[in-house]
Every structure is written in C-alpha cells, then in structure tokens.
Design an enzyme around this catalytic site. Structure first.
Site, PDB file in Angstrom:
ATOM      1  N   ILE A  49       0.844  -1.204   0.000  1.00  0.00           N
ATOM      2  CA  ILE A  49       0.000   0.000   0.000  1.00  0.00           C
ATOM      3  C   ILE A  49       0.878   1.251   0.000  1.00  0.00           C
ATOM      4  O   ILE A  49       0.607   2.211  -0.734  1.00  0.00           O
ATOM      5  CB  ILE A  49      -0.966   0.004   1.199  1.00  0.00           C
ATOM      6  N   ASP A  75       9.348   2.790   8.112  1.00  0.00           N
ATOM      7  CA  ASP A  75       9.151   1.347   8.117  1.00  0.00           C
ATOM      8  C   ASP A  75      10.090   0.726   9.142  1.00  0.00           C
ATOM      9  O   ASP A  75      10.921   1.430   9.745  1.00  0.00           O
ATOM     10  CB  ASP A  75       9.366   0.728   6.725  1.00  0.00           C
ATOM     11  N   GLY A 122       1.347  -2.108  10.202  1.00  0.00           N
ATOM     12  CA  GLY A 122       0.717  -2.854  11.289  1.00  0.00           C
ATOM     13  C   GLY A 122       1.165  -4.298  11.224  1.00  0.00           C
ATOM     14  O   GLY A 122       1.878  -4.697  10.300  1.00  0.00           O
ATOM     15  N   ASN A 164      -5.177  -2.912   9.725  1.00  0.00           N
ATOM     16  CA  ASN A 164      -6.212  -3.628  10.484  1.00  0.00           C
ATOM     17  C   ASN A 164      -5.701  -4.161  11.827  1.00  0.00           C
ATOM     18  O   ASN A 164      -4.520  -4.485  11.940  1.00  0.00           O
ATOM     19  CB  ASN A 164      -6.744  -4.784   9.641  1.00  0.00           C
ATOM     20  N   ASP A 192     -14.258   0.424   1.546  1.00  0.00           N
ATOM     21  CA  ASP A 192     -15.525  -0.302   1.514  1.00  0.00           C
ATOM     22  C   ASP A 192     -16.607   0.544   0.829  1.00  0.00           C
ATOM     23  O   ASP A 192     -17.425   0.029   0.065  1.00  0.00           O
ATOM     24  CB  ASP A 192     -15.950  -0.656   2.935  1.00  0.00           C
ATOM     25  N   ARG A 195     -16.012   0.370  -2.793  1.00  0.00           N
ATOM     26  CA  ARG A 195     -16.417  -0.949  -3.280  1.00  0.00           C
ATOM     27  C   ARG A 195     -17.932  -1.019  -3.479  1.00  0.00           C
ATOM     28  O   ARG A 195     -18.419  -1.591  -4.460  1.00  0.00           O
ATOM     29  CB  ARG A 195     -15.967  -2.029  -2.288  1.00  0.00           C
ATOM     30  N   HIS A 220     -14.477  -1.861   9.966  1.00  0.00           N
ATOM     31  CA  HIS A 220     -13.844  -2.293   8.716  1.00  0.00           C
ATOM     32  C   HIS A 220     -13.496  -3.775   8.863  1.00  0.00           C
ATOM     33  O   HIS A 220     -12.357  -4.166   9.116  1.00  0.00           O
ATOM     34  CB  HIS A 220     -12.583  -1.465   8.446  1.00  0.00           C
TER      35      HIS A 220
END
Length: 364
Positions: A49, A75, A122, A164, A192, A195, A220
C-alpha cells in the site's frame, strides 16, 4: 496654457497606467506564490500500500495539483533497504510537487512536524495466530507511534489509520495521543464505500461517478454494513433512488452486502496478495475530501469517534456517513433507520465493543 494642461493630463494617465501595471504584476506574483509544503507521513511505506500511495500523494492526487508535499516514510528496520529503494524511485520520478523525502526507521524522526499521518504499517494476522495475539502486537505498535505523534507532530495533525484492525488501532492511537483532538483521528472505511459504489455501478451499468451516498456503517471487517437505503444515481431525468433502479431487494440485502464485506478476501484469492492499489486510492480519497471538502449534497463514509449518533455507543471508532467542510467532518444526521439496518448496525457495533475490550486487556 492648454499645452500645460494637456501635459498634466497626459502625466496623470501615464502615472495611472504605471500604477495599475504594478498592481497587476503584484497580484500576478501573489497568485503564483507557491503554497508551503504539507508534511505527510506514511508508515509501512515499503509495503504494497505504501508503494502504491506515495506516488499518488507526490502527484497531487490527495491534496490537489497546487499543493507541494514533503513525504515522511517510516518502516521497520528489516525493510530499511527496500524503503531506501522507494525513496530512490520517488527522486527518479521527478515529481514537481515533491519538495523532499524523509525515509527512516526512527519513529521520532518520521513524526517530526507532520501535518497528515497515514498509518499503513501494522502487524498482519498470520496462520495459526489467535485474535488476541494480533491485537497485542498492534496495540504495542500503535501505542509507540501514538506517543511519537503526540510529542512531535504538528498541532493540527490529521491521522488516518489504514492497518487492520483499523477502527481499534485508531482507538488505541487516540488513547495514547491525548493532545491530538478526537476529531483528527479517523480510520479508513472509504475503501468499503468505494467498493459499494463500484458494485452498484456494475449492477446498473452506470458510471461510478453517478452513484452517491451509499453508507458503510461500523467496523472495517466482515460485520460492516453497506447500506444503500439513502443512495441515489444521477440519471438524464434527475436523481433516482438505488433501490428503485435495482428493483431487487433480495440482492441488495444479501449478495450485495456479502460481496462488499468479503471483497478483500476475494482479491487475496485472485491476486494472492491483499488490496493495495484500491486501498491507496481510497486513502487519498479520504484525506482529499476531509481536507478539501465533500461536494454539496454528497456524503462519504469515514471511521470516526462516535458521539452517540444513531444509538452507537460513544467512545468507539465507528464508520458513519459524513460531510466535510474546511478540514472538519460532521456526521450526517436525521437519516431514517429501518429494522433491518438497525440489526446490522448493532451487530457491527457489538464487534467493536468486543475488540475494544480485547485491546484494553492487552494494555494491562
């Protein structure tokens, strides 16, 4: 005498022309003055991403074609070499709006003076891991990053959590960054939302830009509730309700909801990798609308801090329909909620209550 008067009048005209010319030049130079760069943090920037979103930001997709940016890329240490590769590619792309790149594994350096933080990094759930194991890892990550944002980010920093469990990660971040206003901490449910727009667009064979005001309620996760009861489509004869045009309540109440809920899993099955391009695009949409405002008559879905609207327990990060203006979001009020929707909205709220309890148990 007449010659003197004409000379005076001519001098006045010349002076007036000179004055207005200077005024025009000044106004033109003012209009051409470049905005100060906005510092944008992307965590997990060497991942999929991150790799997809940084060129979008640098090209102006997120904040506009007139807004310079300085990218802060963070990172973990094992990804340091890949992170440097991302920085090299950003330099090689020669983006006119990109005024600098900070690529680091030091969370303090990454958070220094940032105006916008996009939290992509994450700990993903791996095979054989229990939910509590994943939650514990992410609580630790977001506790540390929250502390760095609290101490080093700009005072008005806007935060978007993507990783998440996004809603609960955002809640933990809020807990450990108390000076960041709760209005400035959000999570991504725009993916979402997009989508859902895409599914309606495909079903009706209309352009996705003609579909508006779907809602993603709640978490989510697979309990989210994609709601089209207030959605509309712009047609040649004006706006029409989605339910009226689809004319198939069974599909809207079953397959449509399941498809949106399970879309991420379907993409993993097809790509053997999780959503990256669409997630990056949705994150840009989320920030762009938050900062620049939503079009009149249109709302979008954002995971925000519940104030009790629609009977949702205060203190959860829950996805609501919102409008945005002047950098602030507001929950759309007064929408009628039917019995079917109420059950769906409560089910996803209950999952968030459980996640919150699990996360807090990991803190002790």
């Amino acid at each position: 005498m007449e010659n003197v008067e004409w000379l005076q009048k001519g001098l006045v005209v010349l002076l007036s022309i000179a004055f207005f010319w200077k005024l025009i030049r000044y106004m033109w130079s003012f209009l051409k003055t470049e905005k100060d760069p906005v510092r944008v943090l992307v965590t997990g920037a060497a991942g999929q991403i991150g790799y997809a979103i940084v060129p979008m930001i640098a090209r102006g997709v997120m904040l506009g074609l007139d807004q310079p940016v300085i990218l802060h890329l963070l990172d973990i240490e094992p990804a340091a070499e890949a992170l440097n590769g991302v920085k090299m590619e950003l330099i090689d792309a020669a983006f006119p709006l990109l005024k600098g790149v900070v690529a680091t594994t030091d969370v303090v350096e990454a958070c220094k003076d940032v105006n916008i933080a996009i939290m992509v990094g994450g700990f993903p759930r791996k095979e054989g891991m229990e939910r509590k194991d994943v939650m514990s890892k992410n609580v630790s990550i977001y506790k540390a990053q929250a502390a760095a944002l609290e101490q080093h980010a700009a005072a008005d920093c806007k935060v978007l959590v993507v990783a998440n469990p996004a809603n609960t990660n955002a809640l933990i971040l809020k807990e450990f960054a108390p000076s960041i206003p709760e209005k400035n901490i959000t999570c991504l449910t725009r993916l979402d939302h997009n989508r859902a727009l895409g599914q309606i667009s495909e079903r009706l064979n209309v352009h996705v830009s003609d579909v508006k005001n779907v809602i993603i309620w709640g978490n989510h996760s697979s309990t989210q509730y994609p709601d089209v009861n207030h959605a509309a489509v712009t047609t040649s004869s004006g706006g029409k309700r989605v339910r009226e045009l689809v004319a198939d309540d069974n599909w809207l109440n079953t397959d449509f909801i399941a498809t949106v809920q399970q879309r991420g899993a379907a993409i993993i099955k097809a790509r053997k990798l999780s959503s990256a391009l669409s997630a990056a695009s949705a994150a840009c949409d989320h920030i762009r609308d938050w900062v620049l405002g939503t079009p009149k008559g249109t709302w979008v879905s954002m995971g925000v801090y519940s104030d009790g609207s629609y009977g949702i327990q205060p203190g959860l990060i829950y996805s609501f329909p919102v409008t945005c203006e002047k950098g602030q979001w507001s929950i759309v009020q007064g929408l009628k909620i039917d019995e079917f929707s109420r059950k769906k909205m409560d089910a996803t709220a209950n999952e968030l209550i459980e996640e919150k309890s699990l996360a807090y148990s990991c803190l002790n």
